[in-house]
Scaffold this active site. Structure first.
Site, PDB file in Angstrom:
ATOM      1  CG  ASN A 215       7.722   2.435   3.344  1.00 49.77           C
ATOM      2  OD1 ASN A 215       7.807   1.325   3.854  1.00 49.77           O
ATOM      3  ND2 ASN A 215       6.646   3.191   3.466  1.00 49.77           N
ATOM      4  CG  HIS A 265       2.374   5.310   8.045  1.00 46.14           C
ATOM      5  ND1 HIS A 265       1.809   4.190   8.590  1.00 46.14           N
ATOM      6  CD2 HIS A 265       3.099   4.880   6.973  1.00 46.14           C
ATOM      7  CE1 HIS A 265       2.171   3.123   7.884  1.00 46.14           C
ATOM      8  NE2 HIS A 265       2.949   3.525   6.890  1.00 46.14           N
ATOM      9  CE1 TYR A 274       6.533   1.433   7.438  1.00 45.20           C
ATOM     10  CE2 TYR A 274       5.142   1.410   9.381  1.00 45.20           C
ATOM     11  CZ  TYR A 274       5.316   1.185   8.035  1.00 45.20           C
ATOM     12  OH  TYR A 274       4.280   0.712   7.280  1.00 45.20           O
TER      13      TYR A 274
END
Length: 802
Positions: A215, A265, A274
């Site tokens: 992210n 996460h 990811y």
């Protein structure tokens, strides 16, 4: 290989084309990006400075370059892109709420994606719309329409935070940059204001919440694109500087761990999605920024380069990325594991363009091996539909006779930080997923993977030659989720989405991991069931042609039977069971040696349809809102979902009965073995000797391999090995008068450990920094210092036998 692909670099050259491996080609003569804005002044940084170079680099790296647009398959693919762009342009209705009638409003994925596709048709050569002013104007109108109707600076961000901060702004900024300067100063300024509202620079201030790992890379990319559109050098510098927290190793939570684990996460091993996104994003930024004033020079970037072989390659098997590192994404359509493998391969080739010559050479050999062995979904054929730049690099690589294709690396890789293990023997590969106080049983979220409950209960994936689609072809939709291979489970069925979302389904157990010398391994899991009273102690001893599976201390009070699933193969192959001799064989797959009197088998056809995404979905904890653009995404899914699918399964399991108090099991898995080899192993009870099979200790001795391995759940003695505390020990006598002894502290709490091996040893010629004492003689006694700080890693000492 050329015949499989259908075209080669040599054939392209005969057509007059060239394929430059990883080259970032300059725009062709007359391309719209070669000219300046109307009325622009010389010296304008948007036209003549580094930002013009960044815009060109962004186009070349992300939209595609290094290929001849007049040669196949590029000519056809570019023509298809142009035709689709023309259809989108002609169907636009900017006066309505939805930019395209019939497309749900607001659309957080489809509408921005169409605008970006149109922009690429404008920017790329050979589309039939290259440099078309009307197309560029339509893109500009569409971007501004979406900005006014959906992505307005005074709008409220509802639903999934990712769309507002990453997905939408990246697509809109991408489209704006590819068609620059057609958006114009006023509309560009309004877009910048919207980005600053939803993805402000302050999202990069702290490295936590939803601004970590992949992210964070995506957020930095959005802020960099915003800086490029605004010709803002300070903004570009801040975006690049904010990448730095991604690089260093971490000891818990999101990021790269020293053992090769990658976690997102907080509790989910995530190289497959990811992680692949992070690797691709960094490879893109490294390539785009190379040679610019904002080139990424952080010395910790080497951690990412090292991760190619430490973190990603172990989980890529013949071109697919194993599902055990893909979190909730495993059920996103058939052959997703192969798609994730391609994404990693593409990122590795691109990253190689900014790596050292030695790294680049190794990686190219590795990717070439992946591509040649992936016959299920051949990489070149799929890449030409997905990424022309990757396709060009890949075809050039495959046709380069100077690059050897690397074979799968034999041996064992253990990832104690993420409760994962990967083992490769000759012609087979296995992956093991477990759960611990650091890693969840499974992840669900956004309505995905609602029945992945038992993937952390010791699921043992394995592939023999020719079985690259075993877990690819609608496996997760059709398999019995309570009978995943290798698991020990209570048959009480949990509710869909049982346990906390986003991976916080961690059990309160710490002994999860094991010891490996790089070739063999002793791996164990203290298992507690998900929302169950189940407890078990499970061990796997990974060897050359077999996995020895032991279980003990299996207890449960759920009021239902407890099972250990020996295997559950998606196949219609013939199963042979010899209950007298104690073996079973699945034709074309492999063999099993086990007490067949207890074996249960089932052949069944299972029919299911992919689950429809939920209308309202819980967001990640750091978000605090509701995730999902409910109506839009559900309508798109409804329009494309497949009908019910049916797949055949052969299941083998051991029934421990209702509420067992101290059940156990023992069996051998022999991937790829023939019936004769399986029968011979069953007839040789001395091939492996069980030294211990209790809830306190589990161990085996394999004389032909010189292997003695014990998982000590408690200190004590098993065969010739004694340990003072819980640990894992692996001994290998190597046949040259030496042996290795490997220890690990899976619980991570030992200040001291003493291991004794009842075997004459004459010397300890090669010590270890953690050894505090070593005594040779009639027996070997080794005392280790503090292992608690070593993150469950394995430590090996070499000794000379007496």
């Amino acid at each position: 290989m050329t015949g499989m692909i259908g075209y080669s670099r040599r054939s392209l050259l005969r057509l007059g084309g060239t394929v430059a491996a990883g080259a970032l080609a300059l725009p062709p003569a007359g391309h719209p990006w070669t000219g300046r804005r109307d009325g622009a002044r010389r010296g304008d940084p948007r036209e003549d400075g580094p930002f013009a170079a960044l815009r060109r680099a962004w186009r070349d790296v992300t939209a595609g370059s290094g290929f001849d647009a007049a040669a196949e398959p590029y000519r056809s693919r570019l023509a298809e892109l142009g035709a689709a762009a023309a259809r989108h342009r002609d169907a636009m209705r900017p006066g309505t709420s939805s930019l395209w009638p019939g497309l749900p409003f607001p659309s957080f994925t489809a509408a921005p994606a169409r605008l970006r596709a149109m922009a690429r048709a404008y920017a790329l050569p050979g589309t039939g719309l290259t440099g078309d002013a009307d197309l560029a104007a339509a893109v500009a109108d569409g971007v501004d329409h979406y900005r006014r109707r959906v992505y307005a600076a005074d709008a409220e961000a509802t639903g999934n935070w990712w769309h507002w901060r990453i997905g939408v702004p990246r697509a809109l900024l991408d489209a704006a940059l590819l068609t620059d300067p057609h958006l114009g100063e006023r509309r560009a300024g309004a877009l910048l204001e919207a980005v600053d509202h939803f993805a402000p620079e302050c999202v990069l201030d702290d490295y936590d919440g939803t601004s970590t790992g992949a992210n964070r890379v995506d957020l930095c990319t959005v802020r960099l694109l915003r800086a490029v559109l605004a010709a803002d050098p300070d903004g570009a510098a801040r975006a690049v500087a904010a990448l730095s927290p991604v690089f260093p190793y971490v000891t818990d939570g999101d990021g790269f761990h020293r053992d090769g684990s990658f976690v997102q996460h907080t509790w989910v091993p995530y190289q497959g999605t990811y992680g692949a996104s992070l690797l691709s994003g960094l490879a893109t930024l490294f390539a785009v920024l190379r040679g610019s004033p904002w080139e990424v020079t952080d010395p910790n970037r080497q951690v990412v380069l090292d991760a190619v072989e430490r973190s990603f390659a172990p989980f890529v098997h013949d071109g697919l990325c194993m599902d055990l590192v893909s979190g909730r994404a495993v059920g996103r359509g058939p052959y997703g594991d192969h798609a994730r493998g391609r994404a990693i391969a593409a990122a590795v080739l691109l990253l190689g363009e900014t790596a050292s010559a030695a790294e680049r050479a190794r990686w190219r050999s590795m990717v070439k091996g992946w591509a040649l062995r992936d016959t299920v979904r051949p990489m070149p054929r799929t890449a030409e539909r997905e990424d022309l730049g990757f396709h060009a690099r890949l075809v050039a690589l495959l046709d380069d006779d100077g690059v050897p294709a690397a074979a799968e690396p034999a041996g064992h890789r253990l990832f104690p930080e993420s409760a994962r293990a990967v083992h490769r023997g000759r012609g087979w590969c296995a992956g093991l997923s477990m759960a611990s106080d650091r890693i969840g049983h499974y992840e669900h979220g956004n309505g995905e993977n609602l029945r992945g409950w038992h993937t952390g209960s010791g699921m043992l994936y394995w592939w023999a030659e020719g079985h690259g689609d075993q877990y690819s072809d609608f496996f997760w939709d059709t398999v019995d989720p309570c009978r995943l291979p290798g698991t020990t489970v209570s048959t009480r069925r949990p509710a869909d989405g049982a346990g906390e979302a986003w991976g916080d389904t961690r059990p309160p157990v710490r002994w999860v991991g094991g010891a490996t010398d790089g070739r063999y391994a002793a791996v164990g899991q203290h298992l507690t069931g998900l929302e169950s009273t189940l407890e078990a102690f499970k061990s796997w001893f990974f060897l050359d042609d077999a996995v020895v599976c032991l279980g003990a201390g299996i207890s449960c009070a759920d009021g239902v039977p407890v099972e250990t699933v020996v295997d559950n193969r998606r196949t219609g192959a013939r199963l042979t069971v010899d209950r007298t001799a104690g073996w079973a064989h699945l034709e074309g797959h492999g063999g099993y040696v086990l007490p067949c009197a207890r074996l249960r088998t089932l052949r069944e056809e299972r029919t299911a349809a992919p689950e429809r995404p939920a209308a309202g979905r819980a967001a990640a904890p750091a978000d605090g809102g509701r995730a999902g653009a409910a109506g839009a995404e559900r309508a798109v899914w409804d329009a494309t979902r497949p009908g019910p699918v049916t797949r055949g399964y052969v299941t083998l399991w051991l029934d421990h009965g209702v509420d067992p108090a101290s059940a156990g099991y023992f069996y051998l898995l022999m991937p790829g073995a023939s019936p004769a080899a399986t029968r011979a192993r069953a007839a040789d009870p001395g091939w492996v000797r069980v030294l211990a099979g209790s809830r306190h200790r589990q161990g085996v001795h394999v004389p032909s391999l010189g292997v003695t391995a014990v998982n000590f759940w408690n200190g004590g003695t098993a065969g010739p090995l004694t340990a003072s505390a819980p640990c894992a020990v692996l001994v290998r006598e190597r046949g040259d008068g030496t042996a290795t002894l490997t220890v690990a502290d899976p619980r991570r709490d030992l200040d001291e450990l003493t291991v004794t091996w009842e075997r004459p040893v004459s010397a300890v010629p090669r010590g270890h920094p953690l050894l505090t004492a070593a005594a040779a003689g009639r027996r070997l006694t080794l005392t280790w210092g503090r292992l608690a700080d070593r993150e469950g890693a394995s430590h090996t000492v070499t000794v000379r036998l007496g």
